[in-house]
Scaffold this motif. Structure first.
Motif, short mmCIF file in Angstrom:
data_model
loop_
_atom_site.label_atom_id
_atom_site.label_comp_id
_atom_site.label_asym_id
_atom_site.label_seq_id
_atom_site.Cartn_x
_atom_site.Cartn_y
_atom_site.Cartn_z
N VAL A 136 45.00 -2.53 11.46
CA VAL A 136 43.60 -2.73 11.83
C VAL A 136 43.21 -1.73 12.91
O VAL A 136 43.96 -1.52 13.87
N LEU A 137 42.06 -1.14 12.73
CA LEU A 137 41.55 -0.20 13.72
C LEU A 137 40.35 -0.84 14.40
O LEU A 137 39.43 -1.32 13.73
N ILE A 138 40.38 -0.86 15.72
CA ILE A 138 39.28 -1.46 16.46
C ILE A 138 38.58 -0.38 17.28
O ILE A 138 39.24 0.42 17.94
N MET A 139 37.28 -0.34 17.19
CA MET A 139 36.54 0.67 17.96
C MET A 139 35.50 -0.02 18.82
O MET A 139 34.62 -0.69 18.29
N ASP A 140 35.61 0.15 20.12
CA ASP A 140 34.63 -0.45 21.03
C ASP A 140 33.64 0.64 21.45
O ASP A 140 33.98 1.52 22.23
N GLU A 141 32.46 0.57 20.91
CA GLU A 141 31.40 1.55 21.18
C GLU A 141 31.91 2.98 21.08
O GLU A 141 31.93 3.71 22.07
N PRO A 142 32.28 3.38 19.86
CA PRO A 142 32.93 4.68 19.69
C PRO A 142 32.03 5.88 19.97
O PRO A 142 32.53 6.99 20.14
N PHE A 143 30.71 5.67 20.03
CA PHE A 143 29.82 6.83 20.21
C PHE A 143 29.29 6.94 21.64
O PHE A 143 28.45 7.78 21.92
N ASN A 144 29.79 6.09 22.51
CA ASN A 144 29.35 6.11 23.90
C ASN A 144 29.43 7.51 24.50
O ASN A 144 30.45 8.18 24.40
N GLY A 145 28.36 7.91 25.14
CA GLY A 145 28.40 9.17 25.88
C GLY A 145 28.25 10.41 25.03
O GLY A 145 28.27 11.52 25.56
N LEU A 146 28.08 10.26 23.72
CA LEU A 146 27.92 11.45 22.88
C LEU A 146 26.45 11.83 22.77
O LEU A 146 25.58 10.96 22.82
N ASP A 147 26.19 13.11 22.60
CA ASP A 147 24.81 13.52 22.35
C ASP A 147 24.39 13.05 20.96
O ASP A 147 25.24 12.69 20.12
N PHE A 148 23.09 13.07 20.70
CA PHE A 148 22.52 12.51 19.48
C PHE A 148 23.17 13.08 18.20
O PHE A 148 23.59 12.34 17.30
N LEU A 149 23.28 14.42 18.16
CA LEU A 149 23.81 15.04 16.94
C LEU A 149 25.29 14.72 16.74
O LEU A 149 25.71 14.42 15.61
N SER A 150 26.06 14.77 17.82
CA SER A 150 27.50 14.45 17.69
C SER A 150 27.66 13.01 17.24
O SER A 150 28.53 12.69 16.42
N HIS A 151 26.83 12.13 17.79
CA HIS A 151 26.84 10.73 17.40
C HIS A 151 26.67 10.60 15.88
O HIS A 151 27.47 9.98 15.19
N MET A 152 25.62 11.26 15.37
CA MET A 152 25.34 11.16 13.93
C MET A 152 26.47 11.76 13.10
O MET A 152 26.87 11.20 12.07
N LYS A 153 26.99 12.90 13.56
CA LYS A 153 28.04 13.58 12.78
C LYS A 153 29.31 12.76 12.76
O LYS A 153 29.92 12.56 11.70
N ILE A 154 29.71 12.26 13.92
CA ILE A 154 30.98 11.51 13.96
C ILE A 154 30.83 10.18 13.23
O ILE A 154 31.75 9.72 12.56
N ARG A 155 29.63 9.60 13.31
CA ARG A 155 29.39 8.37 12.55
C ARG A 155 29.59 8.62 11.06
O ARG A 155 30.25 7.85 10.37
N GLU A 156 29.04 9.73 10.59
CA GLU A 156 29.18 10.07 9.18
C GLU A 156 30.65 10.30 8.83
O GLU A 156 31.13 9.86 7.77
N GLU A 157 31.36 10.97 9.74
CA GLU A 157 32.78 11.22 9.47
C GLU A 157 33.59 9.93 9.41
O GLU A 157 34.49 9.78 8.59
N ILE A 158 33.25 9.00 10.30
CA ILE A 158 33.98 7.72 10.29
C ILE A 158 33.71 6.99 8.97
O ILE A 158 34.62 6.43 8.35
N VAL A 159 32.46 7.03 8.51
CA VAL A 159 32.14 6.39 7.22
C VAL A 159 32.92 7.07 6.09
O VAL A 159 33.55 6.39 5.26
N ASN A 160 32.94 8.41 6.09
CA ASN A 160 33.68 9.12 5.03
C ASN A 160 35.16 8.79 5.07
O ASN A 160 35.79 8.57 4.04
N MET A 161 35.70 8.75 6.28
CA MET A 161 37.13 8.43 6.43
C MET A 161 37.42 7.02 5.95
O MET A 161 38.43 6.77 5.31
#
Ligand SMILES: Nc1ncnc2c1ncn2[C@@H]1O[C@H](COP(=O)(O)OP(=O)(O)OP(=O)(O)O)[C@@H](O)[C@H]1O
Ligand SMILES: [Mg+2]
Length: 233
Positions: A136-161
């Motif tokens: 099980v992988l637990i993520m507590d606010e994984p996008f905290n402190g990221l700029d808007f674009l990085s937030h969107m990109k990493i969110r997309e990558e997490i979904v793809n993964m």
């Protein structure tokens, strides 16, 4: 003693991604800490495949923490921390490289965290979590402190993964759109003492767009209302 969580009963299915939403201070991080075995609840228990969680065990449950990279170690060494249990050096190297490649950090293996952007650091943290290959992988606010674009990109990558690996994942976020765009299910907790006020399946294919999908758009409005915002843009 403060009463934080109240009769929380949740079941997570193997392979699903569940997003947990709730007002600040309601006990989301507390719940994650209990699930991961860092804290013991005053009553109740956590089980994985019927077995009680008795304490932290990174190979069962890995908590993805931002700012968790060790600054004196390279990307490679940081990811290696996740695979210490693999005895064979070659197999370990392959796992490390595979995960560094997966998060698009090929070529940055020998870089130190301070030589990476915030988004790249977050990717390295993700590679370490994935390399550990927990149940099980637990993520507590994984996008905290990221700029808007990085937030969107990493969110997309997490979904793809997640689409690729189907690892059971629990994500806490403040962001309703994160929950809607990522989760197979969304769970909403009320204010303290927190109870589960919504537990809803989100059977929508990725990539999702609440502006184009009216059912998803309605779910978004409903979530905003539940969290006390009557007019969401
Ligand atoms: N270290 C602590 N010492 C004392 N009380 C704490 C501590 N951590 C949390 N609490 C209390 O437990 C409650 C739940 O905290 P928790 O961190 O789980 O909330 P949260 O939902 O994760 O909030 P946020 O969205 O702001 O991260 C808080 O209201 C706080 O009063
Ligand atoms: Mg928290």
């Amino acid at each position: 003693m403060m009463h934080v969580l109240d009769h929380i009963s949740l079941e997570f299915l193997e392979g699903e991604m569940v997003c947990l939403l709730g007002p600040s201070g309601c006990g989301k991080s507390t719940l994650l800490r209990i699930i991961a075995g860092f804290d013991t609840p005053a009553s109740g228990e956590v089980t994985i495949d019927g077995e009680k969680v008795r304490g932290p065990s990174p190979h069962h449950i890995f908590v993805f923490q931002h700012s968790g990279l060790l600054p004196w170690m390279t990307v490679w060494q940081n990811v290696e921390l996740g695979v210490r249990n693999v005895g064979d050096v070659r197999a370990r190297g392959e796992i490390i490289q595979e995960n560094i490649d997966m998060v698009d950090l090929t070529g940055f293996e020998q870089h130190y965290p301070y030589q990476l952007s915030g988004g790249m650091q977050r990717r390295a943290e993700l590679a370490r979590a994935l390399a550990a290959n927990p149940d099980v992988l637990i993520m507590d606010e994984p996008f905290n402190g990221l700029d808007f674009l990085s937030h969107m990109k990493i969110r997309e990558e997490i979904v793809n993964m997640h689409e690729l690996l189907r690892k059971t994942t629990l994500v806490v976020t403040h962001d309703i759109d994160d929950a809607l765009l990522m989760g197979d299910r969304v769970v909403v907790m009320s204010g303290r003492p927190a109870q589960v006020t919504l537990n809803r399946q989100l059977d929508f294919p990725h990539p999702r767009d609440p502006k184009k999908n009216t059912v998803l758009g309605d779910a978004r409005d409903e979530l905003f209302l539940m969290l006390g915002v009557s007019y969401a843009i």
